[in-house]
Write a protein that holds these residues in place. Structure first.
Motif, PDB file in Angstrom:
ATOM      1  N   VAL A 160      51.024  26.183   3.423  1.00  0.00           N
ATOM      2  CA  VAL A 160      50.852  26.439   4.844  1.00  0.00           C
ATOM      3  C   VAL A 160      51.780  27.907   5.117  1.00  0.00           C
ATOM      4  N   LEU A 161      52.791  28.083   4.500  1.00  0.00           N
ATOM      5  CA  LEU A 161      52.974  29.499   4.612  1.00  0.00           C
ATOM      6  C   LEU A 161      52.274  30.773   4.144  1.00  0.00           C
ATOM      7  N   LEU A 166      45.887  19.306   5.032  1.00  0.00           N
ATOM      8  CA  LEU A 166      47.101  18.474   4.573  1.00  0.00           C
ATOM      9  C   LEU A 166      47.910  17.816   5.646  1.00  0.00           C
ATOM     10  N   ILE A 167      47.642  17.853   6.875  1.00  0.00           N
ATOM     11  CA  ILE A 167      48.251  17.258   7.838  1.00  0.00           C
ATOM     12  C   ILE A 167      47.565  16.299   8.842  1.00  0.00           C
ATOM     13  N   PRO A 168      47.887  15.245   9.164  1.00  0.00           N
ATOM     14  CA  PRO A 168      47.035  14.162   9.790  1.00  0.00           C
ATOM     15  C   PRO A 168      46.676  15.092  11.259  1.00  0.00           C
ATOM     16  N   GLN A 169      45.389  14.534  11.680  1.00  0.00           N
ATOM     17  CA  GLN A 169      44.981  15.323  13.000  1.00  0.00           C
ATOM     18  C   GLN A 169      45.867  15.207  14.364  1.00  0.00           C
ATOM     19  N   GLU A 170      46.622  13.982  14.398  1.00  0.00           N
ATOM     20  CA  GLU A 170      47.531  13.810  15.412  1.00  0.00           C
ATOM     21  C   GLU A 170      48.553  14.659  15.702  1.00  0.00           C
ATOM     22  N   PHE A 171      49.095  15.515  14.649  1.00  0.00           N
ATOM     23  CA  PHE A 171      49.949  16.385  14.548  1.00  0.00           C
ATOM     24  C   PHE A 171      49.281  17.732  15.367  1.00  0.00           C
ATOM     25  N   PHE A 172      48.026  17.914  15.655  1.00  0.00           N
ATOM     26  CA  PHE A 172      47.513  19.013  16.270  1.00  0.00           C
ATOM     27  C   PHE A 172      47.186  18.991  17.696  1.00  0.00           C
ATOM     28  N   LEU A 208      54.443  20.209   7.235  1.00  0.00           N
ATOM     29  CA  LEU A 208      54.755  20.025   8.683  1.00  0.00           C
ATOM     30  C   LEU A 208      55.972  21.281   8.920  1.00  0.00           C
ATOM     31  N   ALA A 209      56.795  20.984   7.919  1.00  0.00           N
ATOM     32  CA  ALA A 209      57.844  22.133   7.956  1.00  0.00           C
ATOM     33  C   ALA A 209      57.437  23.520   7.823  1.00  0.00           C
ATOM     34  N   ALA A 210      56.480  23.686   7.371  1.00  0.00           N
ATOM     35  CA  ALA A 210      55.718  25.369   7.223  1.00  0.00           C
ATOM     36  C   ALA A 210      55.396  25.609   8.562  1.00  0.00           C
ATOM     37  N   MET A 211      54.663  24.524   9.140  1.00  0.00           N
ATOM     38  CA  MET A 211      54.172  24.857  10.562  1.00  0.00           C
ATOM     39  C   MET A 211      55.290  25.180  11.692  1.00  0.00           C
ATOM     40  N   TYR A 212      56.523  24.421  11.435  1.00  0.00           N
ATOM     41  CA  TYR A 212      57.462  24.770  12.400  1.00  0.00           C
ATOM     42  C   TYR A 212      58.093  25.896  12.173  1.00  0.00           C
ATOM     43  N   LEU A 213      58.312  26.288  10.801  1.00  0.00           N
ATOM     44  CA  LEU A 213      58.979  27.517  10.373  1.00  0.00           C
ATOM     45  C   LEU A 213      57.930  28.820  10.864  1.00  0.00           C
ATOM     46  N   ARG A 214      56.790  28.573  11.010  1.00  0.00           N
ATOM     47  CA  ARG A 214      55.851  29.810  11.173  1.00  0.00           C
ATOM     48  C   ARG A 214      55.983  30.044  12.814  1.00  0.00           C
ATOM     49  N   ASP A 215      56.320  28.598  13.322  1.00  0.00           N
ATOM     50  CA  ASP A 215      56.330  29.045  15.124  1.00  0.00           C
ATOM     51  C   ASP A 215      57.772  29.311  15.506  1.00  0.00           C
TER      52      ASP A 215
END
Length: 345
Positions: free
Chosen positions: A143-144, A153-159, A226-233
Motif C-alpha cells: 500500500v505504501l 487487501l482491506i475489507p470494504q467497511e474501512f473505506f 491499514l497501517a500504510a493507509m494511516y501513514l500515507r494520510d
C-alpha cells in the motif's frame, strides 16, 4: 544415566528385551496403583500412597527417557507415554488438591506451567509470529508503494471515510466509551470475536499445518495495509496509539493459538516413529496450556480495547498509550519466555 546391570549390549546399545523384562514389574505396579487411586476418594489416600505414586511416576519418567534415547520401538514408547501421561495427571491433580484447591493450581499454571510450555515450544511460536510479521510487511509495502492495492487487501467497511477524516471525527467528538457498563459490553464483544479467530487459527494449524500459517499471513497483511493507509494520510501516530495497547496482547494471543494448532498438527500429521497416538499424547499438555494462556490474554486485550484504547488524545495522550503498549508487550514476553533463575543449591 545407568541402565542397570545386564541391560547394555556389547556394542553399547540397550538390550531392549532385558530392559522391558527388568522394568515391567514396576510399570505394572504403577498401573495397579493408578487403578486403586481412581477407585478411591481422595480423602482415603494416605501420605504413603501418594509418596509411592510419586516414586513410581519418577521411575517411569526415567525409563521413558532411556527408551527414547536407545530405541524407536513404537509399541514400547507408546505404552510408556500412556502410562507416564496417566500418572502425570493423577500426581498433579493430587498435588493441586493437597495445596488447597483452585487458587494454588491457577498460580502454579501462571507462574510455572504456562511459561515452561511456551519456552519448550518456542519454535512454533516463532514460526507463527514470523508468518504474521511477513504478512504485515507485505501489506505495508504494497500500500505504501501503490495506494491502489488497498481495496484488494482491506475489507470494504474501512473505506467509508479516509483515515484523516476518521481521526478528526474521533478527536473532535466526546469520548465514545463514557461508562464502565459500555466498556464492559464492548470488551466482551471484542474478546468473544477474537477467541473465535484464535480457535479458527488453531483448527487450521492442527488439521492442515499450512492453513494456520496462511491465516496468520493474511491477517498480518490486513494490519500492515491499514497501517500504510494511516501513514500515507499523515496520522500514523494515531494508528499506533489506537491499536497499540490492545494489539500488544491481542496479536500475540492469536499467534499463541495458531502455534498451539501447529504443534498439534505436527503431532497428528508428522508424528515420526512413535506414531500419531503417542505423539498427540506428548503434545496434549503444552497445547492446552498454550490455548488457555491465549484465551486469558485475549480477555485482557478485549477489556483494554473496550476501554483504554478507545480514549482520544483529549483524555489520554498518544505518548502514554504507546508507552502502555510497549510495557504490555514486554511484560508478556518476559512472563512467557524469560528463563527462570536457577535456584542455588
Amino acid at each position: 544415566m545407568s541402565t542397570g546391570p545386564g541391560l547394555r549390549r556389547a556394542g553399547g546399545g540397550l538390550d531392549i528385551e532385558g530392559f522391558i523384562s527388568a522394568r515391567r514389574p514396576r510399570w505394572r505396579e504403577l498401573e495397579q496403583l493408578l487403578t486403586v487411586i481412581a477407585d478411591a476418594p481422595t480423602r482415603q489416600l494416605g501420605r504413603d500412597t501418594i509418596l509411592e505414586l510419586v516414586r513410581l511416576y519418577r521411575l517411569a519418567c526415567s525409563d521413558l527417557n532411556q527408551a527414547r534415547t536407545y530405541t524407536a520401538n513404537p509399541e514400547l514408547l507408546g505404552q510408556l507415554n500412556q502410562l507416564v501421561g496417566r500418572a502425570y495427571r493423577v500426581v498433579y491433580s493430587q498435588a493441586g488438591q493437597e495445596r488447597g484447591g483452585w487458587w494454588p493450581a491457577l498460580r502454579r499454571f501462571l507462574v510455572e506451567d504456562a511459561p515452561a510450555s511456551f519456552r519448550a515450544e518456542r519454535r512454533w511460536v516463532l514460526g507463527a509470529a514470523l508468518a504474521l510479521v511477513l504478512g504485515a510487511l507485505t501489506g505495508l509495502l504494497a500500500v505504501l508503494g501503490d495506494p491502489g492495492n488497498a481495496p484488494a487487501l482491506i475489507p470494504q467497511e474501512f473505506f467509508s471515510q479516509s483515515p484523516a477524516q476518521r481521526v478528526a471525527e474521533i478527536e473532535g467528538k466526546e469520548e465514545r466509551i463514557d461508562s464502565m457498563h459500555r466498556a464492559a459490553a464492548f470488551g466482551s464483544f471484542l474478546y468473544t470475536h477474537n477467541i473465535q479467530v484464535s480457535f479458527l487459527a488453531f483448527s487450521l494449524g492442527a488439521l492442515t499445518l499450512i492453513g494456520g500459517w496462511m491465516l496468520l499471513f493474511y491477517n498480518g497483511m490486513i494490519v500492515g495495509a491499514l497501517a500504510a493507509m494511516y501513514l500515507r494520510d499523515g496520522v500514523g501516530t494515531f494508528f499506533i496509539a489506537w491499536v497499540g495497547p490492545h494489539g500488544a496482547l491481542e496479536l500475540p494471543a492469536i499467534v499463541f493459538a495458531a502455534a498451539a494448532g501447529l504443534r498439534m498438527g505436527q503431532a497428528l500429521l508428522l508424528p515420526g516413529d512413535i506414531g500419531a497416538g503417542a505423539s498427540v499424547r506428548a503434545a496434549f499438555t503444552p497445547v492446552w496450556r498454550m490455548l488457555l494462556t491465549s484465551a486469558l490474554v485475549l480477555v485482557a486485550a478485549g477489556l483494554i480495547e473496550g476501554s483504554f484504547s478507545q480514549f482520544s488524545a483529549k483524555t489520554v495522550s498518544y505518548a502514554l498509550k504507546i508507552a502502555v503498549a510497549v510495557t504490555l508487550f514486554t511484560g508478556l514476553c518476559l512472563w512467557l519466555f524469560r528463563a527462570p533463575r536457577r535456584s542455588r543449591p
